[in-house]
Design a protein around this motif. Structure first.
Motif, mmCIF file in Angstrom:
data_model
loop_
_atom_site.group_PDB
_atom_site.id
_atom_site.type_symbol
_atom_site.label_atom_id
_atom_site.label_comp_id
_atom_site.label_asym_id
_atom_site.label_seq_id
_atom_site.Cartn_x
_atom_site.Cartn_y
_atom_site.Cartn_z
ATOM 1 N N GLU A 104 1.046 -1.034 -0.447
ATOM 2 C CA GLU A 104 -0.129 -0.143 -0.016
ATOM 3 C C GLU A 104 0.401 1.860 0.753
ATOM 4 O O GLU A 104 0.816 2.112 -0.907
ATOM 5 C CB GLU A 104 -1.113 -0.266 1.151
ATOM 6 C CG GLU A 104 -1.735 -1.033 0.921
ATOM 7 C CD GLU A 104 -2.831 -0.503 2.313
ATOM 8 O OE1 GLU A 104 -2.643 0.641 3.298
ATOM 9 O OE2 GLU A 104 -3.445 -2.171 2.673
ATOM 10 N N VAL A 105 2.260 1.266 0.672
ATOM 11 C CA VAL A 105 3.068 2.443 1.017
ATOM 12 C C VAL A 105 3.001 2.317 -0.584
ATOM 13 O O VAL A 105 3.968 3.932 -0.960
ATOM 14 C CB VAL A 105 3.841 1.828 2.238
ATOM 15 C CG1 VAL A 105 4.808 3.631 1.528
ATOM 16 C CG2 VAL A 105 2.919 2.389 3.554
ATOM 17 N N ARG A 106 3.792 1.687 -1.354
ATOM 18 C CA ARG A 106 4.095 1.664 -2.161
ATOM 19 C C ARG A 106 3.202 2.089 -3.497
ATOM 20 O O ARG A 106 3.687 2.391 -4.646
ATOM 21 C CB ARG A 106 4.754 0.159 -2.895
ATOM 22 C CG ARG A 106 6.647 -0.340 -2.806
ATOM 23 C CD ARG A 106 7.539 0.968 -2.822
ATOM 24 N NE ARG A 106 8.339 1.142 -1.600
ATOM 25 C CZ ARG A 106 9.046 2.003 -1.712
ATOM 26 N NH1 ARG A 106 8.437 3.151 -1.481
ATOM 27 N NH2 ARG A 106 10.609 1.691 -0.911
ATOM 28 N N ASP A 161 1.164 4.126 -3.028
ATOM 29 C CA ASP A 161 0.313 6.358 -2.246
ATOM 30 C C ASP A 161 1.564 6.624 -2.567
ATOM 31 O O ASP A 161 0.958 7.825 -2.280
ATOM 32 C CB ASP A 161 -0.089 5.547 -0.804
ATOM 33 C CG ASP A 161 -1.774 4.580 -1.510
ATOM 34 O OD1 ASP A 161 -1.971 4.742 -1.924
ATOM 35 O OD2 ASP A 161 -1.797 4.070 -0.194
ATOM 36 N N GLN A 162 2.418 6.319 -2.030
ATOM 37 C CA GLN A 162 3.788 7.084 -1.888
ATOM 38 C C GLN A 162 4.786 6.631 -2.165
ATOM 39 O O GLN A 162 5.310 5.338 -1.920
ATOM 40 C CB GLN A 162 3.442 8.165 -0.226
ATOM 41 C CG GLN A 162 3.631 6.772 0.516
ATOM 42 C CD GLN A 162 2.994 7.190 1.770
ATOM 43 O OE1 GLN A 162 3.764 7.759 2.758
ATOM 44 N NE2 GLN A 162 1.341 7.133 2.457
ATOM 45 N N GLY A 163 6.012 7.181 -1.431
ATOM 46 C CA GLY A 163 7.369 6.840 -2.163
ATOM 47 C C GLY A 163 8.159 6.503 -0.771
ATOM 48 O O GLY A 163 9.641 6.584 -1.032
ATOM 49 N N THR A 164 7.854 6.731 0.699
ATOM 50 C CA THR A 164 8.311 6.146 1.817
ATOM 51 C C THR A 164 9.768 5.192 1.771
ATOM 52 O O THR A 164 8.768 4.198 1.366
ATOM 53 C CB THR A 164 7.286 6.272 3.280
ATOM 54 O OG1 THR A 164 6.493 7.381 2.391
ATOM 55 C CG2 THR A 164 8.285 6.093 4.207
ATOM 56 N N PRO A 165 10.584 4.834 1.567
ATOM 57 C CA PRO A 165 11.538 3.986 1.817
ATOM 58 C C PRO A 165 10.779 2.873 3.038
ATOM 59 O O PRO A 165 10.356 3.657 3.888
ATOM 60 C CB PRO A 165 12.631 4.746 1.885
ATOM 61 C CG PRO A 165 12.294 5.845 2.319
ATOM 62 C CD PRO A 165 11.585 6.426 2.470
ATOM 63 N N ILE A 166 11.095 1.958 2.974
ATOM 64 C CA ILE A 166 10.776 0.708 4.100
ATOM 65 C C ILE A 166 12.024 -0.217 3.851
ATOM 66 O O ILE A 166 12.407 -0.961 2.780
ATOM 67 C CB ILE A 166 10.045 -0.491 3.153
ATOM 68 C CG1 ILE A 166 8.225 0.874 3.210
ATOM 69 C CG2 ILE A 166 9.146 -1.298 4.198
ATOM 70 C CD1 ILE A 166 7.010 0.384 2.172
ATOM 71 N N LEU A 173 11.232 -7.834 -1.211
ATOM 72 C CA LEU A 173 11.807 -6.579 -2.750
ATOM 73 C C LEU A 173 10.883 -6.704 -3.187
ATOM 74 O O LEU A 173 10.410 -5.864 -3.961
ATOM 75 C CB LEU A 173 13.071 -7.628 -3.042
ATOM 76 C CG LEU A 173 13.899 -7.110 -1.712
ATOM 77 C CD1 LEU A 173 15.501 -7.665 -2.377
ATOM 78 C CD2 LEU A 173 14.542 -6.199 -1.812
ATOM 79 N N GLU A 174 10.537 -7.464 -4.325
ATOM 80 C CA GLU A 174 8.628 -7.499 -5.180
ATOM 81 C C GLU A 174 8.153 -6.771 -4.694
ATOM 82 O O GLU A 174 8.014 -5.893 -5.472
ATOM 83 C CB GLU A 174 8.701 -8.672 -5.381
ATOM 84 C CG GLU A 174 9.547 -9.491 -6.144
ATOM 85 C CD GLU A 174 9.540 -10.818 -6.862
ATOM 86 O OE1 GLU A 174 8.230 -11.428 -5.996
ATOM 87 O OE2 GLU A 174 9.975 -11.362 -7.442
ATOM 88 N N MET A 175 7.888 -6.826 -3.617
ATOM 89 C CA MET A 175 6.985 -5.632 -2.488
ATOM 90 C C MET A 175 6.305 -4.683 -2.610
ATOM 91 O O MET A 175 6.064 -3.844 -2.723
ATOM 92 C CB MET A 175 6.335 -5.980 -1.138
ATOM 93 C CG MET A 175 5.152 -7.761 -1.464
ATOM 94 S SD MET A 175 3.802 -7.914 -2.235
ATOM 95 C CE MET A 175 4.552 -8.313 -4.020
ATOM 96 N N GLY A 176 7.342 -4.447 -2.939
ATOM 97 C CA GLY A 176 8.291 -2.445 -2.454
ATOM 98 C C GLY A 176 9.790 -2.279 -1.847
ATOM 99 O O GLY A 176 9.891 -1.272 -1.956
ATOM 100 N N ALA A 177 10.155 -2.963 -0.992
ATOM 101 C CA ALA A 177 10.993 -3.118 0.115
ATOM 102 C C ALA A 177 11.967 -2.478 -0.662
ATOM 103 O O ALA A 177 12.347 -3.141 -1.116
ATOM 104 C CB ALA A 177 11.190 -3.778 1.156
#
Length: 237
Positions: free
Chosen positions: A67-69, A71-76, A92-96
């Protein structure tokens, strides 16, 4: 300016250890234990980085990451007791942007926090006064606005994906070794070559019409990657 970090970890002792250590490092830390509370924080205050546990009592951290990925670019940075390579790739595929397996060193976590925040800050418009736009084939990259367009349609990249694309697209045809790309990301950690390949795979899925026959990001076997110089030619196998 101190960076705001959100720690989402349901193990209270570990949560406190992480939060206290990062606070001593000079960060503003907000600590929560559930996905619900994490969303509340994200809706009501600015967060520069999220340290996110994979397994939360009310939901999977992967759902929050996804969801974060979107909606926004906040790193995780993901935290998990899972050590299987498949689980790492999934995160990583989920955007971490990074991934740490428990137990881990608080000192190493703090080092990775610095790396991810520095990488993200490198693409902030706060450090730029003029637009710099690069066009290559159907790709348009606005380096200052951290924006990427394919055929005029904006695509959302993670900070890591953007940095890789921006680095490659500035010198089409040049071959970069995996080590050179890792050094660009500030990720000189053992085992990161597999993570690099995953980031490249994710990037291809977002910018290539056929990721299995890439037109832009070409694998140079035994060495690393390059941006295809003649992007209008037929895709490579």
């Amino acid at each position: 300016m101190a960076r705001n970090i959100l720690v989402v970890e349901d193990e209270q002792k570990l949560n406190k250890l992480i939060s206290d250590y990062l606070a001593q490092e000079g960060y503003n830390v907000t600590s929560v234990f559930t996905g619900k509370d994490a969303r509340r924080v994200l809706e009501n205050q600015e967060v520069h980085l999220i340290i996110l546990d994979w397994m939360l009592p009310d939901e999977s951290g992967l759902d929050i990451c996804r969801e974060v990925r979107s909606d926004q670019g906040t790193p995780i940075i993901m935290l998990t007791a899972k050590s299987d390579e498949f689980d790492k790739v999934m995160g990583l595929e989920m955007g971490a942007d990074d991934y740490m397996t428990k137990p881990f060193s608080l000192r190493e976590l703090a080092a990775r926090v610095k790396v991810v925040l520095r990488r993200y800050a490198n693409h902030s418009t706060e450090n730029s006064t003029e637009d710099e736009i690069i066009r290559h084939g159907d790709i348009l990259v606005d380096l200052n606005k951290h924006s990427v367009y394919i055929d005029g349609n904006q695509v959302k990249l993670t900070p890591t994906e953007f940095k890789l694309l921006a680095h490659l697209i500035q010198k089409p045809g040049r071959v970069y070794s995996r080590l050179q790309l890792l050094e660009t990301l500030g990720e000189a950690y053992e085992g990161y070559e597999r993570s690099l390949d995953t980031h490249m795979s994710n990037l291809r899925k977002k910018i290539e019409k056929n990721p299995n026959k890439p037109k832009y990001i070409i694998t140079v076997y035994g060495i690393g990657y390059k941006m295809e110089e003649n992007a209008d030619e037929n895709p490579k196998d």
